[in-house]
Design an enzyme around this catalytic site. Structure first.
Site, mmCIF file in Angstrom:
data_model
loop_
_atom_site.group_PDB
_atom_site.id
_atom_site.type_symbol
_atom_site.label_atom_id
_atom_site.label_comp_id
_atom_site.label_asym_id
_atom_site.label_seq_id
_atom_site.Cartn_x
_atom_site.Cartn_y
_atom_site.Cartn_z
ATOM 1 N N VAL A 15 0.724 -1.141 -0.009
ATOM 2 C CA VAL A 15 0.008 0.086 -0.221
ATOM 3 C C VAL A 15 0.827 1.083 -0.033
ATOM 4 O O VAL A 15 0.759 2.121 -0.818
ATOM 5 C CB VAL A 15 -1.013 0.030 1.186
ATOM 6 C CG1 VAL A 15 -1.818 1.250 1.416
ATOM 7 C CG2 VAL A 15 -1.796 -1.140 1.180
ATOM 8 N N LYS A 105 -6.576 -1.614 10.095
ATOM 9 C CA LYS A 105 -7.866 -2.334 10.576
ATOM 10 C C LYS A 105 -7.792 -3.015 11.840
ATOM 11 O O LYS A 105 -8.382 -2.997 12.671
ATOM 12 C CB LYS A 105 -8.508 -3.140 9.614
ATOM 13 C CG LYS A 105 -7.952 -4.125 8.935
ATOM 14 C CD LYS A 105 -7.524 -3.881 7.583
ATOM 15 C CE LYS A 105 -6.243 -4.938 7.231
ATOM 16 N NZ LYS A 105 -6.021 -4.885 6.059
ATOM 17 N N VAL A 132 -11.278 -0.056 5.715
ATOM 18 C CA VAL A 132 -12.144 -0.896 5.299
ATOM 19 C C VAL A 132 -12.509 -0.798 3.741
ATOM 20 O O VAL A 132 -12.660 0.437 3.475
ATOM 21 C CB VAL A 132 -13.465 -0.575 6.123
ATOM 22 C CG1 VAL A 132 -14.890 -1.371 5.922
ATOM 23 C CG2 VAL A 132 -13.259 -0.524 7.613
ATOM 24 N N GLU A 190 -2.752 -10.430 3.142
ATOM 25 C CA GLU A 190 -2.162 -9.918 4.213
ATOM 26 C C GLU A 190 -0.826 -10.679 4.504
ATOM 27 O O GLU A 190 -0.678 -11.834 4.018
ATOM 28 C CB GLU A 190 -2.941 -10.110 5.716
ATOM 29 C CG GLU A 190 -4.232 -9.483 5.674
ATOM 30 C CD GLU A 190 -4.184 -8.113 5.465
ATOM 31 O OE1 GLU A 190 -3.527 -7.354 6.571
ATOM 32 O OE2 GLU A 190 -4.926 -7.507 4.737
ATOM 33 N N LYS A 205 -12.749 -5.523 10.063
ATOM 34 C CA LYS A 205 -13.266 -4.513 9.202
ATOM 35 C C LYS A 205 -14.737 -4.333 9.558
ATOM 36 O O LYS A 205 -15.186 -3.049 9.810
ATOM 37 C CB LYS A 205 -13.130 -4.827 7.809
ATOM 38 C CG LYS A 205 -11.688 -4.727 7.305
ATOM 39 C CD LYS A 205 -11.574 -5.325 5.853
ATOM 40 C CE LYS A 205 -10.168 -5.196 5.266
ATOM 41 N NZ LYS A 205 -9.955 -5.856 4.254
HETATM 42 N N1 HSE Z 1 -5.909 -8.745 2.803
HETATM 43 C C1 HSE Z 1 -6.795 -7.988 2.427
HETATM 44 C C2 HSE Z 1 -8.057 -8.209 1.592
HETATM 45 C C3 HSE Z 1 -6.387 -6.642 1.926
HETATM 46 O O1 HSE Z 1 -7.560 -9.448 1.103
HETATM 47 O O2 HSE Z 1 -9.016 -7.679 1.572
HETATM 48 C C4 HSE Z 1 -6.793 -5.220 2.361
HETATM 49 O O3 HSE Z 1 -7.419 -5.024 3.771
#
Ligand code: HSE
Length: 428
Positions: A15, A105, A132, A190, A205
């Site tokens: 990100v 989050k 989120v 993640e 989230k």
């Molecule tokens: N690992 C998260 C997903 C990335 O796959 O939605 C964004 O939070």
């Protein structure tokens, strides 16, 4: 007159590098639209020596304290994720008089209360749109567009990785592991994929957005969480045959003064708007008492969509447009117990194929007050055959008691897979 705003960025991973790209690539567009001249002045990453660009106007450092100590920086972006040192970085930045933007989050779900209190005490703000729904502006929709509503429920596909995996399993018959690897390569997952596939990311989230929506402090550990690791291609195929899709949903609903909040795979009818949300897309349905259901749909993971949400917070802070939630008026959440949670269920199990078995299973359901809506047995030459049940609405506790009994029968192989059916959750 253009306003120059200097930014410090901590974390140049998926990100963070997307944010650096966006600030460079869309600099003129943002300046033209807003009159704000966003300058990424300092970037911090433990790999600063390898990834820092030579002859750049950006200072690269390995020490996050350099970012906070820089008096010209007014906005600190935390994108390293996890609990520590992210928590220390955010609180130190707020105390040092910086506004903060984060996509974290997990941290907000677990320590949001303390962070909001530090922000309020420091008279600074924190933007967390990117925490989120990736690129979907759902926090802003809730805080602004839907501000006149009492929120009754929120439900959605909140994890891109699991939605990607389920889509690949459904459309291409891919194995779970191949689909996961594919999602990881695309930068959706993640750092620890268990966060995605075990449902924790979606739970973080739903916790963050629900806390905000209902003005109640939700204890993350009170959320019932189940991931997608029990879902087999067989479930996906059977669901399809019966007109359903399987999606990992985050759900929160107001039930009197209690909240029903959970994350689990759910069967939704193919005609349901969330059934057509594919790949890494997320969709969030926010049900307001005045608007009814409002659904936002878009890319829920990945470098650029998430960077877009970070940039939106930066711009709103630079404009002086983000205010903290009125947390002084928040109350402690109370939770709906499983004796009061009523849903329809799909159950799959493997049993031996001989007389009387179906009657015994039906008996266990009947004993616990669970009524069967339909049953399918597939013919097979092997020792065990798949047996599928759809129930009518049942109290969660009762279905769990029935399953416990059924799992104990000697003719059942392994354990039953149980998936709630969410028929009309947006309107409950
Ligand atoms: N690992 C998260 C997903 C990335 O796959 O939605 C964004 O939070």
């Amino acid at each position: 007159m253009n306003k120059v705003v200097k930014i410090g960025l901590i974390g140049l991973g998926t990100v963070g590098s997307g944010v650096a790209h966006l600030l460079k690539h869309n600099h003129e567009e943002i300046l033209r639209k807003t009159g704000i001249d966003l300058k990424l002045a300092i970037a911090c990453d433990i790999r600063a020596d390898e990834i820092g660009e030579k002859n750049s106007a950006i200072t690269y450092t390995k020490d996050w304290k350099d970012v906070i100590a820089d008096p010209e920086i007014t906005i600190v972006i935390e994108l390293i994720g996890g609990t520590e040192p992210a928590y220390t970085i955010i609180t130190e930045a707020l105390r040092a008089g910086k506004n903060v933007v984060t996509a974290n989050k997990k941290l907000l779900a677990e320590k949001g209360r303390s962070i909001f209190e530090t922000a309020a005490a420091s008279d600074k703000t924190i933007g967390f749109e990117a925490s989120v729904g990736g690129g979907i502006p759902c926090i802003r929709a809730l805080n602004e567009g839907l501000a006149g509503n009492r929120i009754l429920s929120i439900s959605g596909i909140l994890n891109g990785t699991t939605n990607y995996i389920l889509t690949r399993m459904e459309e291409e018959n891919k194995s779970f592991n191949d689909a996961l690897r594919d999602a990881q390569e695309k930068g959706f997952a993640e750092a620890d994929p268990a966060f995605d596939i075990e449902g924790y990311d979606a739970a973080h989230k739903i916790c963050v957005i629900s806390t905000l929506a209902y003005g109640r402090w939700i204890d993350f550990s009170a959320i019932s969480i189940q991931g997608i690791t029990q879902i087999s291609p067989l479930d996906i195929r059977f669901a399809k045959e019966m007109g359903y899709a399987i999606k990992l949903l985050g759900i929160s609903k107001i039930a009197g003064d209690e909240i029903d909040i959970r994350v689990h795979p759910a069967m939704i009818h193919q005609s349901h708007p969330l059934a057509s949300v594919h790949n890494e897309n997320n969709a969030i349905t926010i049900n307001g008492d005045m608007t009814g259901a409002v659904t936002l749909h878009g890319k829920g993971a990945g470098s650029f969509p998430t960077a877009s949400a970070v940039a939106s917070d930066i711009i709103q802070i630079a404009r002086g447009n983000i205010s903290l939630p009125e947390t002084s008026a928040f109350s402690e959440a109370k939770y709906l117990s499983s004796e009061r949670r009523i849903t329809r269920y799909y159950m799959r199990l493997r049993t031996k194929d001989r007389p009387g078995i179906l009657a015994k299973i039906a008996g266990a359901f009947g004993k616990h007050g669970v009524s069967i809506a339909s049953v399918i047995q597939k013919e097979s030459n092997s020792e065990f055959v798949p047996l599928l049940f759809m129930t009518h609405e049942a109290v969660e506790n009762n279905i769990l008691a029935a399953i416990d009994e059924i799992n104990g029968f000697e003719f059942v192989d392994g354990k039953a897979t149980l998936i709630p059916i969410e028929d009309s959750f947006a309107n409950r």
